[in-house]
Design a protein around this motif. Structure first.
Motif, PDB file in Angstrom:
ATOM      1  N   THR A  83       0.842  -1.196   0.000  1.00  0.00           N
ATOM      2  CA  THR A  83       0.000   0.000   0.000  1.00  0.00           C
ATOM      3  C   THR A  83       0.880   1.250   0.000  1.00  0.00           C
ATOM      4  O   THR A  83       2.029   1.221   0.436  1.00  0.00           O
ATOM      5  N   GLY A  84       0.319   2.353  -0.498  1.00  0.00           N
ATOM      6  CA  GLY A  84       1.096   3.587  -0.582  1.00  0.00           C
ATOM      7  C   GLY A  84       2.328   3.424  -1.435  1.00  0.00           C
ATOM      8  O   GLY A  84       3.412   3.913  -1.098  1.00  0.00           O
ATOM      9  N   ALA A  85       2.162   2.751  -2.584  1.00  0.00           N
ATOM     10  CA  ALA A  85       3.314   2.348  -3.397  1.00  0.00           C
ATOM     11  C   ALA A  85       3.727   3.376  -4.436  1.00  0.00           C
ATOM     12  O   ALA A  85       4.642   3.125  -5.221  1.00  0.00           O
ATOM     13  N   ASN A  86       3.101   4.517  -4.448  1.00  0.00           N
ATOM     14  CA  ASN A  86       3.358   5.498  -5.499  1.00  0.00           C
ATOM     15  C   ASN A  86       4.542   6.421  -5.207  1.00  0.00           C
ATOM     16  O   ASN A  86       5.005   7.140  -6.094  1.00  0.00           O
ATOM     17  N   ARG A  87       5.058   6.393  -3.975  1.00  0.00           N
ATOM     18  CA  ARG A  87       6.182   7.285  -3.647  1.00  0.00           C
ATOM     19  C   ARG A  87       6.898   6.767  -2.401  1.00  0.00           C
ATOM     20  O   ARG A  87       6.440   5.857  -1.719  1.00  0.00           O
ATOM     21  N   THR A 114      -0.589  -0.466  -4.692  1.00  0.00           N
ATOM     22  CA  THR A 114      -1.809   0.321  -4.535  1.00  0.00           C
ATOM     23  C   THR A 114      -1.486   1.773  -4.211  1.00  0.00           C
ATOM     24  O   THR A 114      -0.494   2.072  -3.544  1.00  0.00           O
ATOM     25  N   CYS A 115      -2.345   2.657  -4.699  1.00  0.00           N
ATOM     26  CA  CYS A 115      -2.255   4.079  -4.374  1.00  0.00           C
ATOM     27  C   CYS A 115      -3.648   4.682  -4.511  1.00  0.00           C
ATOM     28  O   CYS A 115      -4.574   4.036  -5.002  1.00  0.00           O
ATOM     29  N   GLU A 147      -3.179  -0.964  -8.674  1.00  0.00           N
ATOM     30  CA  GLU A 147      -4.575  -0.927  -8.249  1.00  0.00           C
ATOM     31  C   GLU A 147      -4.839   0.347  -7.456  1.00  0.00           C
ATOM     32  O   GLU A 147      -4.053   0.704  -6.568  1.00  0.00           O
ATOM     33  N   LEU A 148      -5.943   1.029  -7.767  1.00  0.00           N
ATOM     34  CA  LEU A 148      -6.330   2.220  -7.018  1.00  0.00           C
ATOM     35  C   LEU A 148      -7.082   1.801  -5.753  1.00  0.00           C
ATOM     36  O   LEU A 148      -8.017   1.004  -5.807  1.00  0.00           O
TER      37      LEU A 148
END
Length: 235
Positions: free
Chosen positions: A9-13, A33-34, A57-58
């Motif tokens: 989770t919180g994989a966008n940054r 996920t983000c 995945e959102l």
């Protein structure tokens, strides 16, 4: 080649993105996920390199509907999980005194850092690959330690991380017979948007350390709290 399936989770940054990169490099299949499409630029770049290994995945960790949707999407794809990393985090950095508390920010800390991982784990339990040892990691913080001497700050964040540590203890006790090991990990003070540029640890070093802690996790040491260097911390 590693065929493990890892959900982050919180994989966008920050730490989440670094973990995503390293697990992909190691040959794992990663579900990243983000919260929204606008934050997926770097993940999309990774997708170009690891098209068959990365699924984006959102999901908003504070929104049960999106967590349910994620679980349903993975179930429909017949995806089994080996590792869940609850990394998404929120810091109520202005809540440094009882005399000036923003309760909305403090509540958000609990929703993101403690209640979100609880609900996500609940929804994904049936997707864990029970044919081998499965693992759940909660990215916590030494700021959530009840016994470590430290100054007063970040009321919601610190309380929520203490709650996240209790989630680790509860899950480890309840899920041990199901061959699921659980750990809390302090990532260090890391150079991310949350940690700031003055932080001591490089994000990649932190991610690699977290991965090693997870690699060393077993039923024998489930329910413990470690920093990213592998040192056990007091709850």
């Amino acid at each position: 080649m590693n065929d493990e399936v890892v959900l982050i989770t919180g994989a966008n940054r920050g730490i989440g993105l670094a973990l995503t990169k390293q697990y992909l490099i190691n040959g794992c299949n990663v579900i990243a996920t983000c919260r929204d499409d606008a934050t997926t630029t770097e993940l999309i770049s990774l997708k170009a390199q690891f098209s068959d290994k990365l699924l984006i995945e959102l999901m908003d960790i504070t929104c049960p509907e999106t967590i349910h949707r994620l679980a349903n999407n993975l179930s429909q794809r017949n995806i089994s999980l080996d590792l869940i990393i609850n990394n998404a985090g929120y810091l109520d950095s202005n809540n440094q005194s009882i005399h000036a508390i923003n309760y909305a920010d403090a509540e958000l800390s609990f929703k993101v850092n403690a209640l979100g991982p609880l609900f996500l784990t609940h929804c994904l339990l049936s997707l864990l690959n029970k044919s081998r040892l499965c693992k759940i990691a909660i990215i916590s913080s030494s700021k959530g330690s009840l016994s470590k001497p430290q100054s007063v700050d970040w009321y919601g964040y610190r309380m929520s991380k203490a709650a996240a540590n209790m989630l680790t203890v509860n899950l480890s006790t309840e899920l041990a017979d199901d061959n699921v090991a659980v750990v809390s990990v302090h990532p260090g003070w890391v150079q991310t948007d949350m940690g700031g540029s003055a932080a001591q640890e490089n994000v990649n070093d932190s991610a690699l350390g977290i991965m090693q802690v997870i690699a060393n996790l077993s039923i024998d040491n489930t329910g413990k709290f470690y920093d990213f260097n592998g040192e056990q911390l007091p709850f």
